[in-house]
Design an enzyme around this catalytic site. Structure first.
Site, PDB file in Angstrom:
ATOM      1  N   ARG A  44       2.374  -4.282 -16.420  1.00  0.00           N
ATOM      2  CA  ARG A  44       1.820  -3.182 -15.311  1.00  0.00           C
ATOM      3  C   ARG A  44       2.683  -2.156 -15.112  1.00  0.00           C
ATOM      4  O   ARG A  44       2.833  -1.365 -14.145  1.00  0.00           O
ATOM      5  CB  ARG A  44       1.470  -3.805 -14.028  1.00  0.00           C
ATOM      6  CG  ARG A  44       0.137  -4.784 -14.093  1.00  0.00           C
ATOM      7  CD  ARG A  44      -0.152  -5.349 -12.791  1.00  0.00           C
ATOM      8  NE  ARG A  44      -1.297  -6.393 -12.628  1.00  0.00           N
ATOM      9  CZ  ARG A  44      -2.263  -6.269 -11.987  1.00  0.00           C
ATOM     10  NH1 ARG A  44      -2.567  -5.321 -11.497  1.00  0.00           N
ATOM     11  NH2 ARG A  44      -3.222  -7.145 -12.484  1.00  0.00           N
ATOM     12  N   ASP A 205      13.142  11.167   4.671  1.00  0.00           N
ATOM     13  CA  ASP A 205      12.248  12.053   5.434  1.00  0.00           C
ATOM     14  C   ASP A 205      12.919  11.947   7.010  1.00  0.00           C
ATOM     15  O   ASP A 205      13.124  10.866   7.525  1.00  0.00           O
ATOM     16  CB  ASP A 205      10.811  11.729   5.519  1.00  0.00           C
ATOM     17  CG  ASP A 205      10.236  11.752   4.092  1.00  0.00           C
ATOM     18  OD1 ASP A 205       9.870  12.946   3.703  1.00  0.00           O
ATOM     19  OD2 ASP A 205      10.003  10.838   3.524  1.00  0.00           O
TER      20      ASP A 205
END
Length: 234
Positions: A44, A205
């Site tokens: 994946r 952030d």
């Protein structure tokens, strides 16, 4: 042994694994910090690498985003590949005004709004804890490296875009250092599997101010955090 999510041969993972969320960050860590990194799985597009650092075997593999994905990979590494210690090396939002961009959080515990808590504790609402030995080692390594790091509790949210616009302010008032999406899952899995885990996160952030890292900085600007994690495992 292979699992539905990992195709690595038996014995190909080192006992110690660094685990960012971002697959590109995992590749960057392997290529930048490891000697002779070898790709051992890529199911994946989640790449896993094993190499050495200062002569010591070490692996890195991404967890993907969120607690469910982290729980899958951490469980398979601990249970089927005999991994002993996982350090999550990720990014987070700072909840305290005194904590700035690119500063590092060492998460001694993690609370969450995810049902992973009650799933692992038989219905009890409880914070999950990092491994004390890893917390002590990370604190000592931070001092030796001269890093500005912060030790304390973080919050692992199931939602990146949370509908409750007051949640950040409430978490700040409760004293949480930062918010991210994986640590609580990792800690519960490690406790259940009787292994060790820690989260070290770079502030990407400012949630009680303005400022954020660029996507490129989030992918590659994590040097202090990775060096701290490697020193912690030394």
């Amino acid at each position: 042994m292979t699992t539905p999510h990992i195709s690595a041969p038996d014995g190909s993972f080192a006992p110690d694994v660094l685990m960012p969320g971002d697959p590109l960050r995992a590749r960057h860590i392997a290529q930048t910090y490891f000697d002779d990194p070898q790709l051992i799985t890529s199911v994946r597009a989640i790449e896993g690498y094993t190499g050495t650092w200062n002569g010591k075997p070490v692996s890195v593999m991404a967890s993907g985003m969120g607690i469910p994905s982290m729980c899958i990979y951490a469980t398979e590494l601990f249970r089927f590949y005999d991994v002993q210690r996982i350090i999550r090396v990720g990014t987070c939002g700072s909840l305290q005004p005194a904590i700035g961009l690119n500063e590092v959080l060492i998460a001694s515990s993690a609370s969450t709004d995810s049902n992973v808590t009650t799933s692992y504790t038989g219905g009890l609402e409880a914070a999950s804890n990092a491994s004390p030995d890893l917390v002590r080692s990370a604190s000592a390594a931070s001092d030796s490296l001269g890093l500005k790091s912060h030790l304390g509790s973080i919050f692992s949210s199931d939602l990146f875009y949370h509908p409750d616009e007051t949640i950040n302010d409430r978490l700040t008032s409760l004293g949480f250092l930062g918010i991210e999406m994986e640590a609580a899952g990792l800690y519960h899995v490690a406790s259940h599997e009787r292994r060790e885990a820690l989260t070290i996160a770079t502030v990407s952030d400012l949630l009680q101010g303005s400022g954020s890292l660029t996507p490129e900085e989030r992918e590659t600007g994590v040097g202090k955090m990775v060096e701290l994690a490697l020193q912690t495992l030394a």
